[in-house]
Design a protein around this motif. Structure first.
Motif, PDB file in Angstrom:
ATOM      1  N   GLU A  97       0.842  -1.200   0.000  1.00  0.00           N
ATOM      2  CA  GLU A  97       0.000   0.000   0.000  1.00  0.00           C
ATOM      3  C   GLU A  97       0.870   1.240   0.000  1.00  0.00           C
ATOM      4  O   GLU A  97       1.937   1.249   0.585  1.00  0.00           O
ATOM      5  CB  GLU A  97      -0.876   0.016   1.255  1.00  0.00           C
ATOM      6  CG  GLU A  97      -1.906  -1.083   1.264  1.00  0.00           C
ATOM      7  CD  GLU A  97      -2.836  -0.987   2.469  1.00  0.00           C
ATOM      8  OE1 GLU A  97      -2.656  -0.096   3.300  1.00  0.00           O
ATOM      9  OE2 GLU A  97      -3.732  -1.837   2.552  1.00  0.00           O
ATOM     10  N   GLY A  98       0.360   2.269  -0.635  1.00  0.00           N
ATOM     11  CA  GLY A  98       1.047   3.555  -0.597  1.00  0.00           C
ATOM     12  C   GLY A  98       2.283   3.587  -1.472  1.00  0.00           C
ATOM     13  O   GLY A  98       2.540   2.695  -2.259  1.00  0.00           O
ATOM     14  N   ILE A  99       3.079   4.612  -1.312  1.00  0.00           N
ATOM     15  CA  ILE A  99       4.331   4.858  -2.032  1.00  0.00           C
ATOM     16  C   ILE A  99       4.126   5.084  -3.531  1.00  0.00           C
ATOM     17  O   ILE A  99       4.321   6.178  -4.014  1.00  0.00           O
ATOM     18  CB  ILE A  99       5.408   3.779  -1.801  1.00  0.00           C
ATOM     19  CG1 ILE A  99       5.707   3.690  -0.278  1.00  0.00           C
ATOM     20  CG2 ILE A  99       6.694   4.137  -2.536  1.00  0.00           C
ATOM     21  CD1 ILE A  99       6.887   2.797   0.061  1.00  0.00           C
ATOM     22  N   PHE A 100       3.731   4.061  -4.269  1.00  0.00           N
ATOM     23  CA  PHE A 100       3.555   4.249  -5.705  1.00  0.00           C
ATOM     24  C   PHE A 100       2.120   4.666  -6.021  1.00  0.00           C
ATOM     25  O   PHE A 100       1.192   4.295  -5.323  1.00  0.00           O
ATOM     26  CB  PHE A 100       3.898   2.972  -6.463  1.00  0.00           C
ATOM     27  CG  PHE A 100       5.331   2.575  -6.298  1.00  0.00           C
ATOM     28  CD1 PHE A 100       6.317   3.168  -7.071  1.00  0.00           C
ATOM     29  CD2 PHE A 100       5.702   1.636  -5.355  1.00  0.00           C
ATOM     30  CE1 PHE A 100       7.650   2.823  -6.904  1.00  0.00           C
ATOM     31  CE2 PHE A 100       7.034   1.284  -5.184  1.00  0.00           C
ATOM     32  CZ  PHE A 100       8.003   1.887  -5.959  1.00  0.00           C
ATOM     33  N   LYS A 101       1.993   5.448  -7.092  1.00  0.00           N
ATOM     34  CA  LYS A 101       0.669   5.929  -7.479  1.00  0.00           C
ATOM     35  C   LYS A 101       0.214   5.246  -8.762  1.00  0.00           C
ATOM     36  O   LYS A 101       1.005   4.968  -9.646  1.00  0.00           O
ATOM     37  CB  LYS A 101       0.708   7.445  -7.703  1.00  0.00           C
ATOM     38  CG  LYS A 101       0.919   8.221  -6.429  1.00  0.00           C
ATOM     39  CD  LYS A 101       0.804   9.722  -6.683  1.00  0.00           C
ATOM     40  CE  LYS A 101       0.822  10.494  -5.381  1.00  0.00           C
ATOM     41  NZ  LYS A 101       2.174  10.551  -4.778  1.00  0.00           N
ATOM     42  N   CYS A 102      -1.081   5.003  -8.837  1.00  0.00           N
ATOM     43  CA  CYS A 102      -1.655   4.449 -10.047  1.00  0.00           C
ATOM     44  C   CYS A 102      -1.641   5.532 -11.122  1.00  0.00           C
ATOM     45  O   CYS A 102      -1.972   6.677 -10.865  1.00  0.00           O
ATOM     46  CB  CYS A 102      -3.083   3.985  -9.779  1.00  0.00           C
ATOM     47  SG  CYS A 102      -3.873   3.290 -11.246  1.00  0.00           S
ATOM     48  N   VAL A 116      -6.397   4.723  -0.222  1.00  0.00           N
ATOM     49  CA  VAL A 116      -4.988   4.341  -0.207  1.00  0.00           C
ATOM     50  C   VAL A 116      -4.663   3.514  -1.451  1.00  0.00           C
ATOM     51  O   VAL A 116      -5.414   2.610  -1.817  1.00  0.00           O
ATOM     52  CB  VAL A 116      -4.662   3.510   1.056  1.00  0.00           C
ATOM     53  CG1 VAL A 116      -3.180   3.121   1.089  1.00  0.00           C
ATOM     54  CG2 VAL A 116      -5.020   4.284   2.306  1.00  0.00           C
ATOM     55  N   GLN A 117      -3.570   3.845  -2.084  1.00  0.00           N
ATOM     56  CA  GLN A 117      -3.118   3.088  -3.251  1.00  0.00           C
ATOM     57  C   GLN A 117      -2.813   1.657  -2.822  1.00  0.00           C
ATOM     58  O   GLN A 117      -2.187   1.437  -1.813  1.00  0.00           O
ATOM     59  CB  GLN A 117      -1.832   3.707  -3.802  1.00  0.00           C
ATOM     60  CG  GLN A 117      -1.897   5.174  -4.045  1.00  0.00           C
ATOM     61  CD  GLN A 117      -2.439   5.515  -5.409  1.00  0.00           C
ATOM     62  OE1 GLN A 117      -2.471   4.673  -6.304  1.00  0.00           O
ATOM     63  NE2 GLN A 117      -2.870   6.739  -5.579  1.00  0.00           N
ATOM     64  N   LYS A 118      -3.251   0.713  -3.624  1.00  0.00           N
ATOM     65  CA  LYS A 118      -3.031  -0.693  -3.290  1.00  0.00           C
ATOM     66  C   LYS A 118      -2.639  -1.457  -4.544  1.00  0.00           C
ATOM     67  O   LYS A 118      -3.274  -1.308  -5.586  1.00  0.00           O
ATOM     68  CB  LYS A 118      -4.341  -1.275  -2.738  1.00  0.00           C
ATOM     69  CG  LYS A 118      -4.173  -2.085  -1.480  1.00  0.00           C
ATOM     70  CD  LYS A 118      -5.491  -2.668  -1.058  1.00  0.00           C
ATOM     71  CE  LYS A 118      -6.035  -1.943   0.159  1.00  0.00           C
ATOM     72  NZ  LYS A 118      -7.360  -2.461   0.573  1.00  0.00           N
ATOM     73  N   PHE A 119      -1.597  -2.237  -4.441  1.00  0.00           N
ATOM     74  CA  PHE A 119      -1.128  -2.972  -5.624  1.00  0.00           C
ATOM     75  C   PHE A 119      -0.887  -4.441  -5.302  1.00  0.00           C
ATOM     76  O   PHE A 119      -0.452  -4.783  -4.211  1.00  0.00           O
ATOM     77  CB  PHE A 119       0.165  -2.360  -6.159  1.00  0.00           C
ATOM     78  CG  PHE A 119      -0.009  -0.981  -6.733  1.00  0.00           C
ATOM     79  CD1 PHE A 119      -0.379  -0.812  -8.055  1.00  0.00           C
ATOM     80  CD2 PHE A 119       0.165   0.138  -5.940  1.00  0.00           C
ATOM     81  CE1 PHE A 119      -0.560   0.454  -8.593  1.00  0.00           C
ATOM     82  CE2 PHE A 119      -0.019   1.420  -6.459  1.00  0.00           C
ATOM     83  CZ  PHE A 119      -0.381   1.572  -7.784  1.00  0.00           C
ATOM     84  N   GLU A 120      -1.152  -5.275  -6.280  1.00  0.00           N
ATOM     85  CA  GLU A 120      -0.907  -6.713  -6.147  1.00  0.00           C
ATOM     86  C   GLU A 120       0.123  -7.148  -7.179  1.00  0.00           C
ATOM     87  O   GLU A 120       0.087  -6.708  -8.327  1.00  0.00           O
ATOM     88  CB  GLU A 120      -2.214  -7.488  -6.397  1.00  0.00           C
ATOM     89  CG  GLU A 120      -3.249  -7.289  -5.317  1.00  0.00           C
ATOM     90  CD  GLU A 120      -4.646  -7.679  -5.788  1.00  0.00           C
ATOM     91  OE1 GLU A 120      -4.765  -8.467  -6.760  1.00  0.00           O
ATOM     92  OE2 GLU A 120      -5.610  -7.179  -5.186  1.00  0.00           O
TER      93      GLU A 120
END
Ligand SMILES: [Zn+2]
Length: 142
Positions: A97-102, A116-120
């Motif tokens: 979560e967080g740090i990088f933006k979509c 919150v930005q979320k990446f898989e």
């Protein structure tokens, strides 16, 4: 010799590959920080010859393990009372979560500030993540 003990409480991001220090500095928006931060470029390293180093005299509420996506050699030291209280190993997290933006302008995380930005992780070999909200891909090798 640079000593870690020059900060009382905070975070030291160590063993950053030369050149990546500035990237991480920008990514964490440390140029806008109102607390003490130091970016040290090309410090001597026993392990790698040269390294970059970031010292942050503050606590940051971010999933710092996700920095492993940018640089898997780095180490994160949590400092308290001028001592290393905790070492965080970084790797490619399955999810962060967080740090990088979509980068999709139509993504809900671009318009809603509280989301919150979320990446898989979708590809470990190529370091590709996808946004959990819109499936937009985040390719770290680009
Ligand atoms: Zn998205």
């Amino acid at each position: 010799m640079l000593s870690i003990t020059s900060i009382k409480k905070g975070i030291v991001i160590d063993h950053i590959s030369p050149g990546n220090g500035y990237e991480i500095f920008k990514l964490l928006e440390l140029d806008k920080a109102d607390f003490r931060v130091a970016l040290i470029i090309n410090a001597d390293s026993k392990k790698f010859g040269r390294k970059d180093l970031i010292k942050i005299e503050n606590e940051i509420d971010l999933d710092l393990r996700a920095l492993g996506i940018l640089d898997k050699n780095l180490t994160i030291n949590i400092i308290e009372d001028e001592m290393i209280k905790e070492k965080i190993e970084v790797d490619l997290p399955k999810m962060f979560e967080g740090i990088f933006k979509c980068k999709n302008p139509r993504c809900i995380t671009s318009s809603e500030r509280d989301v919150v930005q979320k990446f898989e992780l979708v590809s470990e070999d190529k370091t590709i993540y996808k946004c959990a909200y819109c499936d937009h891909l985040l390719n770290m090798e680009e």
